[in-house]
Design a protein around this motif. Structure first.
Motif, PDB file in Angstrom:
ATOM      1  N   LYS A  88       0.837  -1.204   0.000  1.00 58.51           N
ATOM      2  CA  LYS A  88       0.000   0.000   0.000  1.00 58.51           C
ATOM      3  C   LYS A  88       0.872   1.255   0.000  1.00 58.51           C
ATOM      4  N   ASP A  91      -0.283   6.257   4.141  1.00 57.64           N
ATOM      5  CA  ASP A  91      -1.651   6.693   4.424  1.00 57.64           C
ATOM      6  C   ASP A  91      -1.892   8.123   3.950  1.00 57.64           C
ATOM      7  N   SER A 190       0.552   2.603  -8.386  1.00 52.59           N
ATOM      8  CA  SER A 190       0.115   2.061  -7.087  1.00 52.59           C
ATOM      9  C   SER A 190      -1.137   2.778  -6.579  1.00 52.59           C
ATOM     10  N   GLU A 191      -1.261   4.069  -6.917  1.00 47.46           N
ATOM     11  CA  GLU A 191      -2.418   4.839  -6.451  1.00 47.46           C
ATOM     12  C   GLU A 191      -3.707   4.322  -7.087  1.00 47.46           C
ATOM     13  N   GLN A 194      -4.947   0.980  -5.404  1.00 46.56           N
ATOM     14  CA  GLN A 194      -5.720   1.176  -4.167  1.00 46.56           C
ATOM     15  C   GLN A 194      -7.192   1.411  -4.480  1.00 46.56           C
ATOM     16  N   ARG A 198     -10.343  -0.958  -3.395  1.00 50.62           N
ATOM     17  CA  ARG A 198     -11.544  -0.430  -2.737  1.00 50.62           C
ATOM     18  C   ARG A 198     -12.800  -0.895  -3.480  1.00 50.62           C
ATOM     19  N   GLU A 276      -9.750  10.386  -8.177  1.00 45.60           N
ATOM     20  CA  GLU A 276      -9.441   8.990  -8.506  1.00 45.60           C
ATOM     21  C   GLU A 276      -9.396   8.759 -10.015  1.00 45.60           C
TER      22      GLU A 276
END
Length: 558
Positions: A88, A91, A190-191, A194, A198, A276
């Motif tokens: 991940k 944060d 990588s973003e 995520q 989700r 996103e």
């Protein structure tokens, strides 16, 4: 209140409801037989991974937390989920400009001027940077890599190691002589991964399905899925033999027993926030090449002698690379492949055989290829819907029967008659088997929108049926076709990304290692080839898959 929480309630209620007049049996505890394929589990790595994964709390998803698993099944599931855990980013929200930019990133060949010979390892270092040109400090990007020699029509995939600091090491085995070029591409930063994670956990409803119910002239259509949100009455179509859950909202006037068909409903829109969506741009960060900052090829010399012992390894679905292309022909590193270029060879190989193909449209391609290629193999018109099936081709002269049937729901096909909605595990239970029976299975693409437990459950049921079939008829040949890569855009990525397929494929290879099944590595065959990625690979690739398949049925006497 989230989708999962609402759905959880429905599932617990409807599990006690009646299914077409039968009381649903209490969920039996699936015995240890189902895990005899999990030879990759050893006691200490069970312990290790349990302690690692208990920290990650996974949201309960419908009935998948209500499965009563044996300790061994639970240990296997925990291990599988641990094996595909993805690194991940730190944060907090990451701005688009700080996400991975393939145009700023680069790779270098380690020791490019070194003397290489066939069989050597080639190492490549990939260095990720963001849109401001700053080096990335964390990993988790999804890359695809290959080496290739265009003039030789040769290609192979490599092994990627994420160093978790913005650097990636890539290892290739050099398998043919000549000038060998390296290609690296960023599939998703990588973003973006995520976001895909989700969606997989929180929006398993992003592909929805429907069924039509009919009585006389009156019909109604309602929504269906593995689980349904809200507290409306539902029809419980959970399978009595496998326990595979499936529900439709109950029609207003008709009974659940009047269901006549299943179909894909559609795809949910508006799944991403504005920020996103920046992580999913076709010409920016989806399947974009990363260029080399120095030489991107090496010269490979032939081996001084040929080493025939390299073929003696047992077939292991987790070995990479499993093969390579040379002159457009796939050469496996674990078994000899005969190239079936003329129709007589194929007819001779299949004579007297019954071949069952189970799965999605990517194995339907095998049915279409063989029916078109073998002159006396003629499709018998069963009146099935186009592209859906079931289909059957017969060669009476050589006593060949070829059948295709799609897997059970979830399946995004246009319209499947309810009576033809069958689970692979149940179909396998109805096969007598023997040395003239060949079974090929592929199941992956239609599971990409669901939490991985949904897929693990399906494979566990299929594996149990395979083990039982091989127990009663050990001479039955069973072949698994893996997943393959495909063309990706912003839309397709959210439902069918290669990253989802890669995760499912990794699970499948682990679950089927150690049992007597063979593999056709469609993943590497699609990734190592020079043709553009395609959900339904072009004929030259399908032919290579078929050659690998037929070589299991009719192995070369060496």
């Amino acid at each position: 209140e989230s989708f999962s929480d609402k759905a959880f309630v429905i599932h617990s209620v409807s599990f006690n409801s009646t299914v077409s007049g039968h009381l649903f049996p209490p969920q039996q505890h699936l015995d240890d037989d189902t895990v005899s394929g999990s030879s990759w589990i050893t006691e200490n790595n069970v312990q290790r991974s349990l302690s690692q994964t208990t920290r990650t709390t996974r949201r309960p998803y419908c009935g998948y937390k209500q499965q009563i698993l044996s300790r061994r099944e639970q240990a296997e599931q925990t291990l599988l989920l641990a094996a595909i855990q993805w690194p991940k980013p730190p944060d907090g929200k990451i701005a688009f400009v700080q996400s991975t930019d393939p145009a700023h990133s680069d790779f270098v060949v380690v020791k490019p001027s070194e003397f290489f010979k066939v069989g050597d390892q080639l190492e490549v270092l990939v260095r990720m940077k963001d849109f401001q040109g700053k080096p990335k400090q964390y990993g988790g990007d999804y890359l695809q890599v290959r080496i290739h020699s265009p003039l030789l029509k040769a290609g192979a995939t490599g092994r990627i190691v994420d160093c978790h600091n913005g650097l990636y090491k890539v290892f290739f085995t050099l398998l043919w002589p000549g000038e060998v070029k390296v290609s690296v591409s960023l599939v998703h930063p990588s973003e973006a991964i995520q976001v895909l994670l989700r969606l997989r956990e929180e929006r398993p409803d992003r592909v929805y399905f429907k069924s039509t119910f009919k009585s006389g002239r009156y019909s109604e259509t309602t929504e269906c899925n593995v689980c349904l949100p809200g507290d409306l009455p539902v029809c419980n179509f959970t399978d009595l033999y496998t326990g595979e859950p499936w529900f439709c909202y109950k029609p207003r006037k008709l009974s659940c027993a009047s269901r006549i068909s299943h179909a894909k409903g559609g795809y949910q829109k508006g799944l991403l926030t504005k920020e996103e969506s920046l992580f999913f741009q076709s010409d920016v960060n989806i399947k974009r090449p990363i260029l080399s900052s120095g030489p991107d090829s090496v010269i490979v010399k032939p081996k001084a002698f040929t080493d025939s012992s390299s073929m003696d390894r047992a077939e292991d679905p987790t070995v990479s690379p499993s093969g390579y292309y040379y002159e457009d022909q796939w050469r496996s590193r674990t078994h000899w492949i005969h190239h079936f270029n003329n129709t007589d060879d194929v007819t001779r190989c299949l004579e007297g055989k019954v071949i069952h193909l189970f799965g999605d449209s990517t194995i339907r391609q095998w049915f279409e290829y063989l029916t078109a290629f073998v002159p006396d193999l003629v499709e018998f018109n069963l009146g099935s819907p186009k592209n859906v099936g079931p289909f059957m081709s017969v060669d009476l002269k050589h006593n060949i029967l070829l059948k295709f049937r799609c897997h059970g729901p979830p399946i995004r096909f246009s319209t499947v008659f309810s009576s033809e909605l069958r689970y692979i595990a149940n179909e396998l239970d109805g096969v007598v088997g023997g040395r003239n029976t060949v079974i090929a299975i592929t199941i992956w693409s239609h599971f990409s929108t669901f939490p991985v437990e949904v897929y693990i459950r399906r494979l566990r049921n299929i594996r149990r049926s395979i083990i039982q079939l091989l127990d009663r008829s050990p001479n039955t040949l069973i072949v698994i076709r893996t997943a393959n890569v495909q063309a990706l855009g912003p839309e397709v990525s959210l439902f069918n990304s290669d990253w989802y397929s890669f995760q499912l494929d990794s699970v499948m290879r682990k679950m089927f290692s150690g049992i007597a099944v063979h593999f056709v590595d469609a993943w590497e065959m699609s990734l190592a080839h020079y043709l553009p990625h395609n959900l339904h690979p072009k004929e030259v690739i399908v032919k290579n898959q078929i050659d690998a398949f037929l070589s299991y049925i009719c192995p070369l006497q060496t």
